[in-house]
Scaffold this motif. Structure first.
Motif, PDB file in Angstrom:
ATOM      1  N   ARG A   1       0.834  -1.204   0.000  1.00 59.05           N
ATOM      2  CA  ARG A   1       0.000   0.000   0.000  1.00 59.05           C
ATOM      3  C   ARG A   1       0.865   1.248   0.000  1.00 59.05           C
ATOM      4  O   ARG A   1       0.554   2.241  -0.673  1.00 59.05           O
ATOM      5  CB  ARG A   1      -0.922   0.002   1.221  1.00 59.05           C
ATOM      6  CG  ARG A   1      -1.994  -1.064   1.136  1.00 59.05           C
ATOM      7  CD  ARG A   1      -3.152  -0.734   2.024  1.00 59.05           C
ATOM      8  NE  ARG A   1      -3.760   0.532   1.632  1.00 59.05           N
ATOM      9  CZ  ARG A   1      -4.779   1.080   2.264  1.00 59.05           C
ATOM     10  NH1 ARG A   1      -5.288   0.483   3.318  1.00 59.05           N
ATOM     11  NH2 ARG A   1      -5.283   2.224   1.855  1.00 59.05           N
ATOM     12  N   GLU A   2       1.937   1.153   0.734  1.00 60.56           N
ATOM     13  CA  GLU A   2       2.860   2.295   0.800  1.00 60.56           C
ATOM     14  C   GLU A   2       3.423   2.594  -0.598  1.00 60.56           C
ATOM     15  O   GLU A   2       3.465   3.743  -1.035  1.00 60.56           O
ATOM     16  CB  GLU A   2       3.989   1.924   1.771  1.00 60.56           C
ATOM     17  CG  GLU A   2       4.855   3.082   2.203  1.00 60.56           C
ATOM     18  CD  GLU A   2       6.034   2.559   3.018  1.00 60.56           C
ATOM     19  OE1 GLU A   2       7.146   3.052   2.819  1.00 60.56           O
ATOM     20  OE2 GLU A   2       5.815   1.622   3.823  1.00 60.56           O
ATOM     21  N   GLN A   3       3.803   1.507  -1.295  1.00 58.25           N
ATOM     22  CA  GLN A   3       4.344   1.665  -2.646  1.00 58.25           C
ATOM     23  C   GLN A   3       3.306   2.270  -3.582  1.00 58.25           C
ATOM     24  O   GLN A   3       3.625   3.113  -4.418  1.00 58.25           O
ATOM     25  CB  GLN A   3       4.823   0.313  -3.193  1.00 58.25           C
ATOM     26  CG  GLN A   3       6.119  -0.194  -2.611  1.00 58.25           C
ATOM     27  CD  GLN A   3       7.283   0.745  -2.915  1.00 58.25           C
ATOM     28  OE1 GLN A   3       7.213   1.568  -3.827  1.00 58.25           O
ATOM     29  NE2 GLN A   3       8.335   0.640  -2.112  1.00 58.25           N
ATOM     30  N   VAL A   4       2.074   1.807  -3.437  1.00 57.49           N
ATOM     31  CA  VAL A   4       1.009   2.325  -4.296  1.00 57.49           C
ATOM     32  C   VAL A   4       0.851   3.814  -4.051  1.00 57.49           C
ATOM     33  O   VAL A   4       0.755   4.622  -4.989  1.00 57.49           O
ATOM     34  CB  VAL A   4      -0.327   1.587  -4.030  1.00 57.49           C
ATOM     35  CG1 VAL A   4      -1.479   2.295  -4.739  1.00 57.49           C
ATOM     36  CG2 VAL A   4      -0.246   0.152  -4.477  1.00 57.49           C
ATOM     37  N   GLU A   5       0.876   4.191  -2.784  1.00 56.52           N
ATOM     38  CA  GLU A   5       0.712   5.592  -2.428  1.00 56.52           C
ATOM     39  C   GLU A   5       1.848   6.425  -3.027  1.00 56.52           C
ATOM     40  O   GLU A   5       1.615   7.466  -3.639  1.00 56.52           O
ATOM     41  CB  GLU A   5       0.677   5.719  -0.892  1.00 56.52           C
ATOM     42  CG  GLU A   5       0.395   7.117  -0.385  1.00 56.52           C
ATOM     43  CD  GLU A   5      -0.872   7.714  -0.981  1.00 56.52           C
ATOM     44  OE1 GLU A   5      -1.871   6.957  -1.118  1.00 56.52           O
ATOM     45  OE2 GLU A   5      -0.876   8.905  -1.334  1.00 56.52           O
ATOM     46  N   LYS A   6       3.076   5.898  -2.889  1.00 56.21           N
ATOM     47  CA  LYS A   6       4.236   6.593  -3.446  1.00 56.21           C
ATOM     48  C   LYS A   6       4.079   6.772  -4.945  1.00 56.21           C
ATOM     49  O   LYS A   6       4.298   7.853  -5.492  1.00 56.21           O
ATOM     50  CB  LYS A   6       5.510   5.758  -3.185  1.00 56.21           C
ATOM     51  CG  LYS A   6       6.278   6.169  -1.947  1.00 56.21           C
ATOM     52  CD  LYS A   6       7.603   5.428  -1.945  1.00 56.21           C
ATOM     53  CE  LYS A   6       8.169   5.371  -0.539  1.00 56.21           C
ATOM     54  NZ  LYS A   6       9.188   4.320  -0.410  1.00 56.21           N
ATOM     55  N   TYR A   7       3.667   5.670  -5.599  1.00 63.61           N
ATOM     56  CA  TYR A   7       3.474   5.684  -7.046  1.00 63.61           C
ATOM     57  C   TYR A   7       2.457   6.752  -7.426  1.00 63.61           C
ATOM     58  O   TYR A   7       2.685   7.566  -8.340  1.00 63.61           O
ATOM     59  CB  TYR A   7       3.028   4.302  -7.511  1.00 63.61           C
ATOM     60  CG  TYR A   7       2.506   4.236  -8.923  1.00 63.61           C
ATOM     61  CD1 TYR A   7       3.383   4.352 -10.009  1.00 63.61           C
ATOM     62  CD2 TYR A   7       1.160   4.048  -9.189  1.00 63.61           C
ATOM     63  CE1 TYR A   7       2.917   4.288 -11.304  1.00 63.61           C
ATOM     64  CE2 TYR A   7       0.683   3.981 -10.472  1.00 63.61           C
ATOM     65  CZ  TYR A   7       1.568   4.103 -11.530  1.00 63.61           C
ATOM     66  OH  TYR A   7       1.100   4.043 -12.806  1.00 63.61           O
ATOM     67  N   ALA A   8       1.355   6.763  -6.677  1.00 62.93           N
ATOM     68  CA  ALA A   8       0.293   7.714  -6.986  1.00 62.93           C
ATOM     69  C   ALA A   8       0.798   9.136  -6.857  1.00 62.93           C
ATOM     70  O   ALA A   8       0.543   9.992  -7.706  1.00 62.93           O
ATOM     71  CB  ALA A   8      -0.909   7.466  -6.069  1.00 62.93           C
ATOM     72  N   VAL A   9       1.565   9.388  -5.807  1.00 63.74           N
ATOM     73  CA  VAL A   9       2.086  10.736  -5.590  1.00 63.74           C
ATOM     74  C   VAL A   9       3.011  11.125  -6.743  1.00 63.74           C
ATOM     75  O   VAL A   9       2.896  12.226  -7.299  1.00 63.74           O
ATOM     76  CB  VAL A   9       2.820  10.796  -4.233  1.00 63.74           C
ATOM     77  CG1 VAL A   9       3.592  12.109  -4.122  1.00 63.74           C
ATOM     78  CG2 VAL A   9       1.839  10.642  -3.088  1.00 63.74           C
ATOM     79  N   VAL A  10       3.893  10.175  -7.100  1.00 67.79           N
ATOM     80  CA  VAL A  10       4.864  10.500  -8.154  1.00 67.79           C
ATOM     81  C   VAL A  10       4.156  10.807  -9.468  1.00 67.79           C
ATOM     82  O   VAL A  10       4.480  11.796 -10.135  1.00 67.79           O
ATOM     83  CB  VAL A  10       5.869   9.337  -8.337  1.00 67.79           C
ATOM     84  CG1 VAL A  10       6.723   9.572  -9.579  1.00 67.79           C
ATOM     85  CG2 VAL A  10       6.736   9.188  -7.113  1.00 67.79           C
ATOM     86  N   ILE A  11       3.188   9.977  -9.827  1.00 65.98           N
ATOM     87  CA  ILE A  11       2.562  10.220 -11.142  1.00 65.98           C
ATOM     88  C   ILE A  11       1.729  11.493 -11.107  1.00 65.98           C
ATOM     89  O   ILE A  11       1.635  12.206 -12.099  1.00 65.98           O
ATOM     90  CB  ILE A  11       1.724   9.015 -11.644  1.00 65.98           C
ATOM     91  CG1 ILE A  11       0.593   8.667 -10.690  1.00 65.98           C
ATOM     92  CG2 ILE A  11       2.604   7.822 -11.928  1.00 65.98           C
ATOM     93  CD1 ILE A  11      -0.387   7.673 -11.282  1.00 65.98           C
ATOM     94  N   GLU A  12       1.155  11.779  -9.974  1.00 68.61           N
ATOM     95  CA  GLU A  12       0.394  13.030  -9.904  1.00 68.61           C
ATOM     96  C   GLU A  12       1.322  14.227 -10.084  1.00 68.61           C
ATOM     97  O   GLU A  12       0.979  15.195 -10.754  1.00 68.61           O
ATOM     98  CB  GLU A  12      -0.334  13.129  -8.557  1.00 68.61           C
ATOM     99  CG  GLU A  12      -1.713  12.472  -8.617  1.00 68.61           C
ATOM    100  CD  GLU A  12      -2.375  12.363  -7.265  1.00 68.61           C
ATOM    101  OE1 GLU A  12      -3.593  12.178  -7.234  1.00 68.61           O
ATOM    102  OE2 GLU A  12      -1.672  12.472  -6.233  1.00 68.61           O
TER     103      GLU A  12
END
Lengths: 662, 262
Positions: free
Chosen positions: A331-342
Motif C-alpha cells: 500500500r505504501e508503494q502504491v501511495e508513493k506511485y500515486a504521488v509520483v505520477i500526480e
C-alpha cells in the motif's frame, strides 16, 4: 367445400337411382357387411398400423436426436460451474486475486506511458524530423546502391578472401564494381531536401563503396551527427515533457518490483494449493473408505493416513500470510506511485510541440489523476480482502456470463469470460444482417413482382446456388480477396471520411460480416420470395381495380401483406449467421478481446473472436474433461440456446403477423 | 349526385360496347357484343357458366389487360363517350371511374379505415379531413357506418363475410366512380348477407351506374332494371328486366329461363 359436399350428395342420389333401375344383385346379410373383415396380421399387428408406426418413428427420430444433443451438451457443460468455482477458489486462496487487485489497474500505466512516449516522439519530431529524414534517406540510398551492385560486390568479396590473393582478378573485379556502383548511384532518385552539392558528394561516395571498407561514407557521418545534434536540441527544448515521461515510466518500477515478488510467491502458493486440493480429495476418499471399512485395524490406518494429509493445509495458510503480511508495504508503494505520477502530471507542459502531441499530452494529463484515484481505491480494498472467503456460485455464473476476459493456457490464471466472444458474434451478425436484408428483400421483391419469366429463371437458381458454395471456400475468398479489397479501399484518400479508415487489419469483423451476409442471402431471398408469393391474388386484384400502379400495389399491399414472412426470413437468416463457423474462424481475425467501441462505428474494422470460432479452434486441443473443455461446452450450450431462441422468434413472428390466415 | 330528372328522361349511355370481339389468344370469348348501359340504372349480365359474362364485365375496366394474350380484336368500349383503348387513356384514371367488386370479398389486411381510404390515397389524397369524410360517406353508403364507426381501426379481416363484402363495396365507391362493376358479389355469402347487399344495390343505383354479373336469376329480377343474356360469347337478348323475364323475345332466353340448360 360446400359445393363438393353438394356434388357428392347429387352423385350419390344418381347412383342410387341408377341402382334401382338395374336388377338387384344378391346382397349379403346386413350383419356380415358391418363386421370387420379378417385381415392378415404381422406379429399380431395390423399392417396399416405397422406402416403408420414406421413413419411415425422416422419423424420422432429427429426429436429424439435433438433431445440427445441437449442432454449431451448439458452433461458435458454443466460441470463447468463447480469446476470453475474450484479454480476461482484456488485463485483466491493462493493470493493471485490479491496481486491482481493492484496489477490490473497498474496495467493502465503502460497504455498511458505509451501515449506519452508517442507525444514525446511527435514533439521531438517538430525539430528533428528533417534531420532524421535526411539521415534515413541517405542510408536507404546507400542500401539501394549496394543492392543494385550486389553481384560484383559479392564476387570481389570472395576474391579478396581467397588465399593466395590474385591481384589481377581483384583489379578486374574492382573495376567492374566501380562501374556498377557508379551506374546505380547515377540512376538513383535523390529527394529534394538534398542540395546539388550533397547529391554530387553522395554519388561520388557511393560509387567508391567497396566491400573491405566498413566505415560509413563521410557525408553519412555528417548526416548522423546532424541528427544527433538536432535531437539533443529538441530534447533540451522539450526537457520538461521528456523528464515527465521518463519519471512517469520509472514511477511504476518500485511498485512493480514488490508486486512481482508477491506474484512469484502467489504462483508458488497456487502450486501448493492445487497440491492441497488433490490431497484434500484424497483425504475425503480415505475417510469415506474408512467409514465403510469393517476391519478395525484397516480403518485405523486409513483414518491416520487421512489425518496426516491435513497438515498441508496449514502450510497453505502460512504461504498466504507471507503475501498478505506485506499489504502495508504494498500500500505504501502504491501511495508513493500515486504521488509520483500526480506530480509528473502536474509538471507536464500544457502546450507541448505539435497539435497531435498537445492533444495526447492533455489527454494523459486528464487521465493520470483518474488512474491515481483508481490505484488508491484498489489499494484500499486490499485491507478487506480475505483469502479464505468462499467464492459463491453466483459469482462464478457472473464471472462466466459477464466476464470480460477469455484467457486460456495462462501461466498466471485462466479466465473464461463470455462477453468478448458474444460481442464478436453479435457485431458480426449485425453487420451481416444489415447488409443482407436490403439486398435479399429487394431482390425478392424484384424477382417476384417485376422480373420477366426469363429473368426469374436466371435469378432464382443463381441466388440459390450460393448456398451450395462450401463455406471454407468463402473463407478463402475472404482472406485472399475481400480483405485486400477493403484494405485498399480504406487507403483511398477520398474515402477517408469513413470511420475507421485506413484500417489496420485485413481480417476483421466487417470482412466476416460481408461474407456471412453473402451466405445469408439465399435463405433470406428464398423465404422472402415465398412470403411474397403467398400474398393472395385477390389483394392484387382489388388494388389493380382501384387504379393503383404496379409500384403502389407492391409497396402498399403486397409487401405489407408479406411482411411477416419477410421478418421471419430475416430472423432465420440471423440464425444461420450466428451459427456459421468456418467463415468467421478464417476471416474474423480471432482476437479474443472486446472490440474497442470508443472507436465509434469504425469498431467494425477491428478483429474479433466468436462463439462458434472459439469452439472450432480450441476444442480439438484441450484435454477432455478439463475446465477449458467444459467452458467450451458451456459456450456451446449458450449458442444452442441462442439458435433456439432465434428460431422460436421467427416462428412467433410468422404467426403474429399472418393476417390473411386469420 | 342525386338523380337528375332531366337525365332520367334522356339518360346518356355511361358505358357503351360497340360490335366488340374479344379473344384469349386464339380462342374467341366474345362475339360482336353491342350494349348500352343506362345512367344510374342496374344492369344485370346473366347466362350459363362460361358464357363470357365476367369477361364482358372485365372489359369495361380493362381488368383483362393483365392476361397477356387477351385483347379486343374488333369494335370498341366507350366509357362516358371515350374509347377506353385509346392511347391517351390513363388506366389508373379509368379504374378510378369504373370501380369493381369481386366475387369473393377481398379486403386488404389493414384497418377498416385504411381499406376505404386506400383508393383515395393511391390517387394522391393526403388531407386527413377529406379522407375522414370520404370514409364516413362510403361506409354510410355501404350501410356499415353504424356498425363499424367505433372500430374503424380494427383489422378488416376480423369482420364477417357479409361485412367484408360491403366493406369492399365501400372501398370501391370511396373514389366516387361513375360505374360500379360487381362480379357475382353475393355468390359466397349466406342468404341474409345477400339480402343486405341486394338492398344496398337499390340504394347505390341512385348515385352510381351498376353493372352486375349474377348466376342467380332471381337476384337479377330483384335488383336490376335491365338484363343482358349471354350465351356462348354472344349477346342473345338485352332488355328491361321485367320484359326479358316475362316476355323473352328469343327462344334461347326462354329455354334458359325455364331451366332447360344451365
Amino acid at each position: 367445400m360446400f359445393s363438393t359436399a353438394g356434388f357428392c350428395l347429387i352423385s350419390g342420389e344418381q347412383a342410387s337411382r341408377r341402382m334401382n333401375s338395374l336388377p338387384t344383385p344378391s346382397r349379403p346379410p346386413l350383419r356380415s357387411v358391418l363386421l370387420r373383415s379378417r385381415k392378415r396380421t404381422i406379429l399380431g399387428l395390423d399392417p396399416q398400423k405397422l406402416i403408420k408406426y414406421f413413419f411415425g418413428s422416422n419423424a420422432s427420430v429427429a426429436i429424439i436426436v435433438l433431445v440427445l444433443i441437449m442432454v449431451f451438451l448439458l452433461r458435458e457443460g454443466i460441470d463447468f460451474l463447480p469446476t470453475y468455482q474450484r479454480e476461482l477458489q484456488t485463485y483466491r486462496r493462493a493470493g493471485l486475486e490479491f496481486c491482481d487487485i493492484i496489477d490490473k489497474p497498474l496495467q493502465r500505466n503502460q497504455a498511458l506511458s505509451s501515449s506519452l512516449r508517442q507525444a514525446v516522439g511527435a514533439s521531438l519530431e517538430t525539430l528533428s524530423k528533417q534531420a532524421r529524414d535526411r539521415r534515413d534517406a541517405a542510408f536507404l540510398l546507400k542500401r539501394q546502391v549496394e543492392d543494385k551492385s550486389a553481384r560484383p560486390r559479392e564476387s570481389l568479396r570472395q576474391a579478396l578472401e581467397k588465399t593466395p590473393p590474385a591481384p589481377d582478378q581483384i583489379e578486374v573485379l574492382r573495376a567492374e564494381l566501380a562501374v556498377a556502383s557508379t551506374a546505380a548511384a547515377k540512376a538513383l532518385k535523390y529527394p529534394a531536401f538534398f542540395s546539388a552539392a550533397e547529391v554530387e558528394q553522395m554519388q561520388r561516395e557511393f560509387s567508391a563503396l567497396t566491400p573491405e571498407v566498413t566505415d560509413l561514407p563521410p557525408l553519412l557521418l555528417i548526416l548522423v551527427e546532424e541528427f544527433t545534434v538536432k535531437d539533443r536540441e529538441a530534447r533540451t527544448q522539450f526537457a520538461e515533457l521528456v523528464t515527465a515521461q521518463e519519471e512517469f515510466e520509472e514511477a511504476a518500477e518500485p511498485l512493480q518490483e514488490v508486486l512481482d515478488e508477491l506474484k512469484a510467491k502467489a504462483l508458488e502458493t497456487k502450486e501448493k494449493a492445487v497440491e492441497f486440493e488433490v490431497l484434500e480429495i484424497n483425504r475425503q476418499r480415505l475417510l469415506e473408505a474408512a467409514a465403510t471399512e469393517t476391519d478395525p485395524k484397516e480403518k485405523a490406518s486409513l483414518t491416520k493416513e487421512a489425518e496426516e494429509s491435513v497438515s498441508e493445509a496449514v502450510n497453505l495458510e502460512e504461504s498466504i500470510k507471507e503475501i498478505t503480511g506485506r499489504t502495508a508495504e504494498l500500500r505504501e508503494q502504491v501511495e508513493k506511485y500515486a504521488v509520483v505520477i500526480e506530480k509528473a502530471a502536474a509538471v507536464l507542459p500544457k502546450d507541448a510541440g505539435t497539435g497531435a502531441a498537445r492533444k495526447m499530452v492533455n489527454e494523459v494529463r486528464e487521465k493520470i489523476p483518474e488512474h491515481a484515484r483508481e490505484m488508491r481505491a484498489a489499494s484500499a480494498t486490499l485491507e478487506d480482502w480475505r483469502w479464505d472467503k468462499p467464492v459463491s456460485i453466483f459469482r462464478v455464473i457472473g464471472a462466466f456470463f459477464f466476464g470480460t476476459q477469455w484467457i486460456t493456457n495462462s501461466s498466471w490464471q485462466d479466465f473464461y469470460g463470455f462477453v468478448p466472444l458474444l460481442t464478436g458474434s453479435l457485431v458480426i451478425a449485425a453487420i451481416a444482417i444489415l447488409i443482407a436484408t436490403p439486398v435479399s428483400v429487394v431482390a425478392a421483391i424484384y424477382t417476384n413482382q417485376f422480373a420477366s419469366e426469363r429473368e426469374k429463371e436466371l435469378i432464382k437458381p443463381v441466388i440459390e446456388f450460393i448456398q451450395a458454395i462450401p463455406s471454407v471456400v468463402l473463407g478463402f475468398i475472404g482472406i485472399s480477396l475481400v480483405g485486400d479489397l477493403i484494405k485498399d479501399f480504406s487507403e483511398w484518400s477520398w474515402l477517408q471520411w469513413v470511420p475507421g479508415f485506413p484500417i489496420q487489419e485485413r481480417l476483421n469483423m466487417f470482412n466476416a460480416g460481408c461474407l456471412l451476409a453473402f451466405m445469408a442471402v439465399p435463405t433470406m431471398f428464398s423465404l422472402s420470395e415465398d412470403a411474397l408469393n403467398n400474398v393472395p391474388r385477390a389483394y392484387i386484384d382489388a388494388s389493380d381495380a382501384l387504379g393503383a400502379t404496379k409500384l403502389q400495389t407492391v409497396f402498399r399491399v403486397i409487401v405489407p401483406a408479406g411482411i411477416s414472412g419477410i421478418l421471419s426470413a430475416i430472423l432465420l437468416g440471423l440464425g444461420r449467421v450466428v451459427g456459421e463457423t468456418m467463415v468467421v474462424l478464417l476471416v474474423a481475425g480471432n482476437r479474443i478481446a472486446i472490440p474497442d467501441f470508443s472507436a465509434g462505428p469504425g469498431v467494425i474494422f477491428q478483429p474479433a473472436h466468436t462463439l462458434t470460432g472459439i469452439i472450432a479452434q480450441e476444442l480439438g486441443e484441450v484435454s477432455r474433461g478439463s475446465s477449458h473443455w467444459q467452458a467450451l461446452f458451456m459456450v456451446g450450450i449458450v449458442l444452442f440456446a441462442i439458435s433456439l431462441l432465434v428460431n422460436w422468434c421467427a416462428r412467433a413472428v410468422a404467426r403474429r403477423f399472418e393476417p390473411h390466415k386469420a | 349526385m342525386s338523380a337528375d330528372p332531366t337525365a332520367q328522361s334522356t339518360p346518356p349511355p355511361v358505358v357503351q360496347v360497340r360490335d366488340m370481339d374479344f379473344c384469349y389468344g386464339a380462342s374467341q370469348a366474345l362475339f360482336d357484343i353491342s350494349l348500352k348501359v343506362k345512367y344510374h340504372r342496374v344492369t344485370a349480365l346473366i347466362g350459363p357458366s362460361g358464357c363470357g359474362k365476367s369477361t364482358l364485365l372485365r372489359c369495361i375496366n380493362r381488368m383483362n389487360d393483365r392476361v397477356p394474350s387477351a385483347r379486343v380484336t374488333k369494335g370498341e368500349v366507350l366509357v362516358k363517350g371515350k374509347n377506353i383503348h385509346d392511347a391517351d387513356v390513363d388506366l389508373t384514371q379509368l379504374r378510378k371511374q369504373v370501380g369493381m367488386v369481386f366475387q369473393k370479398s377481398n379486403p386488404f389486411p389493414k384497418s377498416i379505415y385504411e381499406n376505404v381510404a386506400y383508393g383515395l390515397r393511391i390517387h394522391g389524397e393526403k388531407n386527413k379531413s377529406v379522407l375522414d369524410e370520404a370514409v364516413e360517406r362510403s361506409l354510410t353508403h355501404a350501410a356499415l357506418w353504424e356498425e363499424l364507426k367505433d372500430r374503424l381501426h380494427a383489422n378488416a379481416l376480423a369482420l364477417s363475410g357479409g361485412q367484408q363484402q360491403r366493406l369492399c363495396i365501400a372501398r370501391a365507391i370511396a373514389t366516387v366512380p361513375d360505374v360500379l362493376l360487381m362480379d357475382e358479389p353475393c355468390s359466397a355469402l349466406d342468404p341474409i348477407s345477400t339480402l343486405k347487399i341486394e338492398e344496398l344495390m337499390h340504394q347505390l343505383a341512385h348515385e352510381f351506374t351498376v353493372v352486375i354479373v349474377t348466376h342467380n336469376m332471381q337476384q337479377a329480377v330483384r335488383v336490376s332494371d335491365y338484363t343482358a343474356f349471354l350465351h356462348l360469347g354472344k349477346l342473345i337478348e338485352f332488355a328491361p328486366t321485367e320484359e326479358l323475364f316475362t316476355n323473352p323475345r328469343e327462344k334461347l332466353t326462354e329455354a334458359y329461363l325455364r331451366g332447360t340448360f344451365s
